[in-house]
Design a protein around this motif. Structure first.
Motif: not given
Length: 151
Positions: A45-51, A75-82, A91-97, A143-148
């Motif tokens: 349902e999305g990450v809120m500041v309170e989380d 220490l930084e805690v955040s959502s992974p973002g867009m 995680q890769f399998s969730r973003y096929v396409g 080494e590093k991978a991101n959704i574009v």
């Protein structure tokens, strides 16, 4: 021996799960004058500041007790973002396409950077289509991978 990120992931996962979130990933950045420990959490349902606050408090207390990092760090805690980073085959399998940007530890086929459509997973390889050619990139070489994000 497991990397620091792997050890921290194993240590943090039960705590983050108990707080109703998924531990998406852990990064420890030491470049420059400051050390930063980034913890990415996610929820359907999305990450809120309170989380982020709840998780940060609990992980901070855990880090004080376990003390796996010498010296000072932030220490930084955040959502992974867009443009979320991808760490695991699941995680890769969730973003096929989706379009992904991948940077390898060592060159493959004469290059380290690949940007293209994530077409699937084969065994322990991530399959990325770049300019009508598919590349099988071993997960342990990434080494590093991101959704574009596409707008």
């Amino acid at each position: 021996m497991a990397s620091l990120e792997e050890r921290l992931t194993n240590m943090f996962a039960p705590v983050v799960t108990a707080l109703g979130c998924e531990l998406w990933g852990v990064e420890y950045v030491t470049g420059g004058p400051n050390k930063v420990l980034r913890v990415f959490i996610d929820k359907d349902e999305g990450v809120m500041v309170e989380d982020c606050e709840k998780v940060s408090r609990q992980l901070s207390a855990l880090m004080d007790v376990e003390d796996p990092i010498a010296g000072e760090y932030m220490l930084e805690v955040s959502s992974p973002g867009m443009d979320r980073p991808l760490y695991t085959l699941d995680q890769f399998s969730r973003y096929v396409g989706q379009v992904v940007a991948v940077k390898l530890r060592v060159p493959f086929d004469g290059r380290r950077k690949f940007k293209g459509v994530l077409t699937g997973i084969e065994d322990s390889d991530v399959v990325v289509a770049v300019d009508n050619e598919e590349y099988l990139l071993p997960i342990e070489s990434i080494e590093k991978a991101n959704i574009v994000p596409q707008f």
